[in-house]
Design a protein around this motif. Structure first.
Motif, PDB file in Angstrom:
ATOM      1  N   LYS A  37       0.812  -1.222   0.000  1.00 44.32           N
ATOM      2  CA  LYS A  37       0.000   0.000   0.000  1.00 44.32           C
ATOM      3  C   LYS A  37       0.847   1.275   0.000  1.00 44.32           C
ATOM      4  O   LYS A  37       0.376   2.328  -0.421  1.00 44.32           O
ATOM      5  CB  LYS A  37      -0.970  -0.017   1.183  1.00 44.32           C
ATOM      6  CG  LYS A  37      -0.314  -0.216   2.522  1.00 44.32           C
ATOM      7  CD  LYS A  37      -1.301  -0.673   3.586  1.00 44.32           C
ATOM      8  CE  LYS A  37      -0.563  -0.950   4.887  1.00 44.32           C
ATOM      9  NZ  LYS A  37      -1.310  -1.718   5.857  1.00 44.32           N
ATOM     10  N   PHE A  38       2.109   1.167   0.483  1.00 49.65           N
ATOM     11  CA  PHE A  38       2.958   2.360   0.501  1.00 49.65           C
ATOM     12  C   PHE A  38       4.141   2.265  -0.469  1.00 49.65           C
ATOM     13  O   PHE A  38       4.983   3.147  -0.492  1.00 49.65           O
ATOM     14  CB  PHE A  38       3.516   2.613   1.908  1.00 49.65           C
ATOM     15  CG  PHE A  38       2.457   2.694   2.949  1.00 49.65           C
ATOM     16  CD1 PHE A  38       1.384   3.570   2.803  1.00 49.65           C
ATOM     17  CD2 PHE A  38       2.518   1.899   4.076  1.00 49.65           C
ATOM     18  CE1 PHE A  38       0.399   3.637   3.758  1.00 49.65           C
ATOM     19  CE2 PHE A  38       1.525   1.964   5.047  1.00 49.65           C
ATOM     20  CZ  PHE A  38       0.463   2.833   4.886  1.00 49.65           C
ATOM     21  N   ALA A  39       4.200   1.155  -1.217  1.00 45.51           N
ATOM     22  CA  ALA A  39       5.383   0.919  -2.040  1.00 45.51           C
ATOM     23  C   ALA A  39       5.632   2.074  -3.006  1.00 45.51           C
ATOM     24  O   ALA A  39       6.760   2.537  -3.147  1.00 45.51           O
ATOM     25  CB  ALA A  39       5.215  -0.387  -2.809  1.00 45.51           C
ATOM     26  N   ASN A  40       4.559   2.541  -3.647  1.00 43.70           N
ATOM     27  CA  ASN A  40       4.757   3.571  -4.663  1.00 43.70           C
ATOM     28  C   ASN A  40       4.278   4.955  -4.255  1.00 43.70           C
ATOM     29  O   ASN A  40       4.364   5.895  -5.014  1.00 43.70           O
ATOM     30  CB  ASN A  40       4.075   3.155  -5.965  1.00 43.70           C
ATOM     31  CG  ASN A  40       4.771   1.959  -6.584  1.00 43.70           C
ATOM     32  OD1 ASN A  40       6.000   1.905  -6.635  1.00 43.70           O
ATOM     33  ND2 ASN A  40       3.985   0.974  -6.996  1.00 43.70           N
ATOM     34  N   ASN A  41       3.713   5.039  -3.033  1.00 39.42           N
ATOM     35  CA  ASN A  41       3.370   6.384  -2.570  1.00 39.42           C
ATOM     36  C   ASN A  41       3.873   6.596  -1.149  1.00 39.42           C
ATOM     37  O   ASN A  41       3.235   6.186  -0.191  1.00 39.42           O
ATOM     38  CB  ASN A  41       1.868   6.671  -2.682  1.00 39.42           C
ATOM     39  CG  ASN A  41       1.025   5.545  -2.159  1.00 39.42           C
ATOM     40  OD1 ASN A  41       1.467   4.405  -2.093  1.00 39.42           O
ATOM     41  ND2 ASN A  41      -0.173   5.876  -1.725  1.00 39.42           N
ATOM     42  N   PRO A  42       5.035   7.223  -1.048  1.00 35.19           N
ATOM     43  CA  PRO A  42       5.586   7.494   0.282  1.00 35.19           C
ATOM     44  C   PRO A  42       4.633   8.362   1.108  1.00 35.19           C
ATOM     45  O   PRO A  42       3.875   9.149   0.546  1.00 35.19           O
ATOM     46  CB  PRO A  42       6.887   8.234  -0.021  1.00 35.19           C
ATOM     47  CG  PRO A  42       6.750   8.708  -1.424  1.00 35.19           C
ATOM     48  CD  PRO A  42       5.863   7.742  -2.115  1.00 35.19           C
ATOM     49  N   ILE A  43       4.658   8.163   2.428  1.00 35.96           N
ATOM     50  CA  ILE A  43       3.756   8.902   3.311  1.00 35.96           C
ATOM     51  C   ILE A  43       4.381  10.259   3.604  1.00 35.96           C
ATOM     52  O   ILE A  43       5.346  10.360   4.368  1.00 35.96           O
ATOM     53  CB  ILE A  43       3.532   8.130   4.622  1.00 35.96           C
ATOM     54  CG1 ILE A  43       3.116   6.695   4.314  1.00 35.96           C
ATOM     55  CG2 ILE A  43       2.503   8.813   5.470  1.00 35.96           C
ATOM     56  CD1 ILE A  43       3.162   5.792   5.522  1.00 35.96           C
ATOM     57  N   ASN A  44       3.818  11.287   2.992  1.00 33.71           N
ATOM     58  CA  ASN A  44       4.384  12.614   3.169  1.00 33.71           C
ATOM     59  C   ASN A  44       3.461  13.506   3.969  1.00 33.71           C
ATOM     60  O   ASN A  44       2.248  13.365   3.901  1.00 33.71           O
ATOM     61  CB  ASN A  44       4.632  13.267   1.803  1.00 33.71           C
ATOM     62  CG  ASN A  44       5.825  12.654   1.111  1.00 33.71           C
ATOM     63  OD1 ASN A  44       6.806  12.310   1.749  1.00 33.71           O
ATOM     64  ND2 ASN A  44       5.713  12.491  -0.194  1.00 33.71           N
ATOM     65  N   PRO A  45       4.048  14.445   4.703  1.00 33.57           N
ATOM     66  CA  PRO A  45       3.196  15.462   5.320  1.00 33.57           C
ATOM     67  C   PRO A  45       2.809  16.505   4.274  1.00 33.57           C
ATOM     68  O   PRO A  45       3.382  16.534   3.189  1.00 33.57           O
ATOM     69  CB  PRO A  45       4.098  16.071   6.389  1.00 33.57           C
ATOM     70  CG  PRO A  45       5.473  15.813   5.937  1.00 33.57           C
ATOM     71  CD  PRO A  45       5.448  14.605   5.061  1.00 33.57           C
ATOM     72  N   MET A  46       1.826  17.336   4.598  1.00 32.25           N
ATOM     73  CA  MET A  46       1.418  18.426   3.709  1.00 32.25           C
ATOM     74  C   MET A  46       2.638  19.319   3.435  1.00 32.25           C
ATOM     75  O   MET A  46       3.259  19.818   4.378  1.00 32.25           O
ATOM     76  CB  MET A  46       0.322  19.222   4.406  1.00 32.25           C
ATOM     77  CG  MET A  46      -0.183  20.410   3.639  1.00 32.25           C
ATOM     78  SD  MET A  46      -1.101  19.950   2.185  1.00 32.25           S
ATOM     79  CE  MET A  46      -2.741  19.816   2.825  1.00 32.25           C
ATOM     80  N   PRO A  47       3.024  19.501   2.167  1.00 37.73           N
ATOM     81  CA  PRO A  47       4.238  20.272   1.890  1.00 37.73           C
ATOM     82  C   PRO A  47       4.050  21.778   2.095  1.00 37.73           C
ATOM     83  O   PRO A  47       2.913  22.259   2.210  1.00 37.73           O
ATOM     84  CB  PRO A  47       4.521  19.957   0.418  1.00 37.73           C
ATOM     85  CG  PRO A  47       3.207  19.589  -0.149  1.00 37.73           C
ATOM     86  CD  PRO A  47       2.406  18.977   0.951  1.00 37.73           C
ATOM     87  N   ASP A  48       5.158  22.484   2.140  1.00 37.00           N
ATOM     88  CA  ASP A  48       5.181  23.957   2.158  1.00 37.00           C
ATOM     89  C   ASP A  48       4.547  24.605   3.382  1.00 37.00           C
ATOM     90  O   ASP A  48       3.970  25.683   3.282  1.00 37.00           O
ATOM     91  CB  ASP A  48       4.516  24.525   0.892  1.00 37.00           C
ATOM     92  CG  ASP A  48       5.351  24.255  -0.342  1.00 37.00           C
ATOM     93  OD1 ASP A  48       6.595  24.349  -0.231  1.00 37.00           O
ATOM     94  OD2 ASP A  48       4.778  23.913  -1.388  1.00 37.00           O
ATOM     95  N   ILE A  49       4.625  23.944   4.516  1.00 34.49           N
ATOM     96  CA  ILE A  49       4.199  24.596   5.751  1.00 34.49           C
ATOM     97  C   ILE A  49       5.458  24.930   6.535  1.00 34.49           C
ATOM     98  O   ILE A  49       6.325  24.080   6.721  1.00 34.49           O
ATOM     99  CB  ILE A  49       3.280  23.681   6.591  1.00 34.49           C
ATOM    100  CG1 ILE A  49       2.034  23.313   5.804  1.00 34.49           C
ATOM    101  CG2 ILE A  49       2.912  24.348   7.904  1.00 34.49           C
ATOM    102  CD1 ILE A  49       1.160  22.272   6.470  1.00 34.49           C
ATOM    103  N   THR A  50       5.568  26.167   6.974  1.00 35.07           N
ATOM    104  CA  THR A  50       6.750  26.574   7.725  1.00 35.07           C
ATOM    105  C   THR A  50       6.730  25.952   9.115  1.00 35.07           C
ATOM    106  O   THR A  50       5.728  26.060   9.826  1.00 35.07           O
ATOM    107  CB  THR A  50       6.802  28.101   7.841  1.00 35.07           C
ATOM    108  OG1 THR A  50       6.798  28.640   6.521  1.00 35.07           O
ATOM    109  CG2 THR A  50       8.040  28.562   8.580  1.00 35.07           C
TER     110      THR A  50
END
Lengths: 107, 384
Positions: free
Chosen positions: B226-239
């Protein structure tokens, strides 16, 4: 969980743990729709306790069964809401896709 | 269920004159009562008829059944999607009681799970932002992963690959460099779990075993399909923080599954709210200068002007949905309260959901409805 007078099944208070206004108010609504119910209401004895008391008084049927039916009604309503919503979203998505394709073809 | 059937039989037994059989249920109600039942009237001083008549037998003396039977509900209930984007949607729920619409709203805000950073292990923090403030800021970062793929962690559980997501943050602003803004893009996902070693006295006794860390992952999360091709990322561009020359932050953040009622950081929605559909009615014809006045007074442009020939103009209600009930139109003058009537329809809800990014809004709503179903089911099983 159920506190009622012994012998008289038609009046009872049900104490639900880990519930709040979310369920109690919705169930109160469905209970009120039932012609067998003469009185119903709920209270949260203390805001720090995760607990609601639901009072049900009926014309004679066991309060327990009436509450069960009310929950059943609410559940069926939810199922209907869910299927209607899913259908509306699917319809919206297809119509939007159709529109996008029309715009593309015009260009 | 037997109870249910009995009830139906009783209803049918009542005879042919059940009000449910009428083509339009509230037909028998006098217009003023029907108005009170279905509309909130917004007067200049205060709104009236704000309550809903819940009791099914409220109008029994008039031979009108006020109860919403399931079949009737199924017939009348509608959903209309107005706007649907990746993280925001607006739709109309028509023909539903406020208690149920409100249950959905409350569940969306407080009872739908998401993943959020709960534990922060700070190895080094020489920035001006304090450890606890930094940890709080990290907690509020939305993590873009389907929470249904994870399990809740209880007090005695160990952190494993099924209930924890680990991030590493190591940033440093070199001396002589300009100030550095640390964004959420710097958070690096550690699919193998924590890299910080646990202090243990007998670590020397068994040198061959894997060194113990703050998590005990049995396999890499990246190896799970389930995570092989989509790494678990946080919402980008937050300071997250800003670093001055020579300052450094090194930490590890552990995200777990939780619910909005524990802490708002677990709420999957930025907001979820509804409003009732406004209904704007002109009780008498508003013409010429009055029409101009009305159109110019409304800040959200609810009214339009229509030419009715011979140089005469008439005001029309063009966009009632935009009405915010500011009641400016009623404040034009004393007689205006008799000309314009602002109402709200009690069983028509304009529902708006803004997702924080973990799940799309339409999925959030269906999940919320499912949770209400589960609650009912729990009560039923406990009572049986």
């Amino acid at each position: 969980m159920e506190h009622g007078a012994f012998g008289d099944q038609s009046n009872a208070t049900f104490s639900l743990t880990e519930e709040d206004h979310t369920l109690a108010n919705a169930v109160r609504f469905t209970l009120n729709q039932d012609p067998r119910v003469t009185f119903c209401g709920y209270s949260i004895p203390h805001p720090s306790d995760a607990r609601v008391n639901i009072r049900v008084q009926t014309t004679g049927d066991p309060a327990r069964e009436v509450l069960k039916d009310a929950c059943q009604d609410l559940m069926l309503m939810c199922q209907h809401v869910r299927s209607t919503f899913d259908k509306a979203v699917a319809d919206f998505k297809t119509s939007e896709r159709g529109q996008a394709m029309n715009i593309d073809s015009e260009e | 269920m037997a109870e249910k059937n009995e009830k139906k039989q009783v209803n049918e037994g009542k005879g042919k004159f059940s009000s449910l059989d009428l083509p339009d249920l509230p037909k028998g109600l006098p217009p003023q009562l029907e108005f009170q039942r279905t509309r909130v009237l917004c007067n200049l001083d205060a709104p009236i008829h704000t309550d809903t008549v819940m009791y099914g037998g409220a109008y029994a003396s008039m031979g009108v059944d006020n109860s919403v039977q399931l079949d009737y509900f199924r017939q009348k209930f509608r959903v209309e999607v107005v706007r649907l984007t990746k993280d925001d949607m607006e739709f109309d729920l028509i023909g539903i009681d406020p208690s149920i619409a409100n249950a959905f709203r409350r569940i969306l805000i407080a009872e739908l799970p998401t993943m959020a950073i709960e534990k922060v292990l700070i190895a080094n923090n020489t920035s001006v932002i304090q450890d606890e403030v930094l940890a709080h800021r990290l907690g509020l970062i939305p993590i873009m992963v389907d929470p249904r793929l994870f399990e809740y962690i209880s007090e005695n559980d160990t952190n494993n690959e099924k209930n924890t997501i680990v991030y590493k943050l190591h940033v440093r602003c070199e001396r002589g460099a300009p100030r550095l803004t640390v964004k959420t893009n710097e958070l690096k996902w550690l699919p193998n779990g924590s890299e910080l070693l646990l202090d243990s006295k007998n670590s020397d006794s068994n040198p061959t075993s894997k060194p113990r860390t703050y998590t005990s992952f049995s396999c890499s999360q990246a190896s799970l399909p389930k995570f092989a091709n989509n790494p678990i990322n946080p919402m980008p561009d937050i300071t997250i923080a800003r670093l001055g020359p020579g300052q450094e932050i090194e930490l590890e953040a552990h995200a777990v599954k939780g619910m909005g009622k524990t802490h708002a950081k677990w709420s999957p929605v930025a907001t979820a709210w509804y409003r009732m559909l406004p209904e704007v009615v002109l009780l008498e014809d508003v013409e010429d200068e009055d029409a101009e006045k009305l159109v110019n007074t409304c800040p959200v442009k609810v009214f339009d002007i229509e030419d009715i020939g011979n140089g005469k103009k008439k005001a029309t209600v063009a966009r009632p949905r935009a009405c915010t009930l500011c009641r400016e139109c009623l404040r034009i003058g004393e007689e205006w309260e008799k000309r314009v009537s602002l109402r709200r329809i009690k069983d028509h809800f304009i529902f708006t959901i803004e997702s924080t990014g973990a799940l799309p809004p339409e999925v959030l709503f269906t999940e919320a409805v499912k949770i209400l179903e589960d609650k009912c089911e729990r009560v039923i099983t406990e009572l049986s």
